[in-house]
Design a protein around this motif. Structure first.
Motif, PDB file in Angstrom:
ATOM      1  N   ALA A  10      -1.604  -5.673 -19.174  1.00  0.00           N
ATOM      2  CA  ALA A  10      -0.633  -4.827 -18.500  1.00  0.00           C
ATOM      3  C   ALA A  10      -0.822  -4.921 -16.992  1.00  0.00           C
ATOM      4  O   ALA A  10       0.139  -4.834 -16.236  1.00  0.00           O
ATOM      5  N   ILE A  11      -2.071  -5.092 -16.584  1.00  0.00           N
ATOM      6  CA  ILE A  11      -2.436  -5.212 -15.172  1.00  0.00           C
ATOM      7  C   ILE A  11      -3.394  -6.395 -15.061  1.00  0.00           C
ATOM      8  O   ILE A  11      -4.324  -6.512 -15.862  1.00  0.00           O
ATOM      9  N   PRO A  12      -3.212  -7.268 -14.068  1.00  0.00           N
ATOM     10  CA  PRO A  12      -4.099  -8.433 -13.953  1.00  0.00           C
ATOM     11  C   PRO A  12      -5.517  -8.042 -13.521  1.00  0.00           C
ATOM     12  O   PRO A  12      -5.720  -7.026 -12.855  1.00  0.00           O
ATOM     13  N   GLU A  13      -6.454  -8.857 -13.910  1.00  0.00           N
ATOM     14  CA  GLU A  13      -7.869  -8.602 -13.610  1.00  0.00           C
ATOM     15  C   GLU A  13      -8.121  -8.461 -12.113  1.00  0.00           C
ATOM     16  O   GLU A  13      -8.978  -7.681 -11.704  1.00  0.00           O
ATOM     17  N   THR A  25       3.558   5.199  -6.186  1.00  0.00           N
ATOM     18  CA  THR A  25       3.016   3.957  -5.639  1.00  0.00           C
ATOM     19  C   THR A  25       4.120   3.106  -5.027  1.00  0.00           C
ATOM     20  O   THR A  25       5.255   3.131  -5.480  1.00  0.00           O
ATOM     21  N   TRP A  26       3.734   2.359  -4.006  1.00  0.00           N
ATOM     22  CA  TRP A  26       4.635   1.356  -3.436  1.00  0.00           C
ATOM     23  C   TRP A  26       4.282  -0.021  -4.003  1.00  0.00           C
ATOM     24  O   TRP A  26       4.851  -1.019  -3.598  1.00  0.00           O
ATOM     25  N   ASN A  27       3.363  -0.073  -4.943  1.00  0.00           N
ATOM     26  CA  ASN A  27       2.913  -1.322  -5.536  1.00  0.00           C
ATOM     27  C   ASN A  27       3.879  -1.733  -6.653  1.00  0.00           C
ATOM     28  O   ASN A  27       3.739  -1.331  -7.800  1.00  0.00           O
ATOM     29  N   PHE A  28       4.852  -2.540  -6.296  1.00  0.00           N
ATOM     30  CA  PHE A  28       5.820  -3.008  -7.284  1.00  0.00           C
ATOM     31  C   PHE A  28       5.344  -4.270  -7.997  1.00  0.00           C
ATOM     32  O   PHE A  28       5.913  -4.663  -9.002  1.00  0.00           O
ATOM     33  N   ALA A  29       4.286  -4.884  -7.495  1.00  0.00           N
ATOM     34  CA  ALA A  29       3.771  -6.106  -8.123  1.00  0.00           C
ATOM     35  C   ALA A  29       3.041  -5.796  -9.428  1.00  0.00           C
ATOM     36  O   ALA A  29       3.278  -6.449 -10.443  1.00  0.00           O
ATOM     37  N   HIS A  30       2.164  -4.797  -9.419  1.00  0.00           N
ATOM     38  CA  HIS A  30       1.336  -4.538 -10.596  1.00  0.00           C
ATOM     39  C   HIS A  30       1.634  -3.224 -11.297  1.00  0.00           C
ATOM     40  O   HIS A  30       1.238  -3.051 -12.444  1.00  0.00           O
TER      41      HIS A  30
END
Length: 75
Positions: free
Chosen positions: A10-13, A35-40
């Motif tokens: 779901a989330i990269p290491e 969150t502003w984290n749209f990547a993860h």
């Protein structure tokens, strides 16, 4: 819980800190994770995976979204 999010892809290491944020939020039953984290985190591809892993672990997943979106929802 953070490791489960990573193992479940779901989330990269490389984003362990993001996984910890989600884990703490879920375990502490905090309803929102702004969150502003749209990547993860706040994107339509990762949210269903995060929600599924949280539920499988026995936790309610937080609502993950941008601060703007959360404020609009709460208004």
């Amino acid at each position: 819980m953070a490791q489960q999010l990573i193992i479940g892809k779901a989330i990269p290491e490389v984003a362990l800190a993001d996984a910890v944020h989600v884990a703490v939020t879920a375990i502490q039953a905090i309803p929102y994770l702004a969150t502003w984290n749209f990547a993860h985190l706040a994107n339509p591809h990762t949210i269903p995976k995060i929600e599924q892993i949280c539920r499988e672990a026995g936790y309610s997943p937080p609502r993950i979204a941008s601060p703007k979106t959360i404020l609009e929802e709460l208004s």
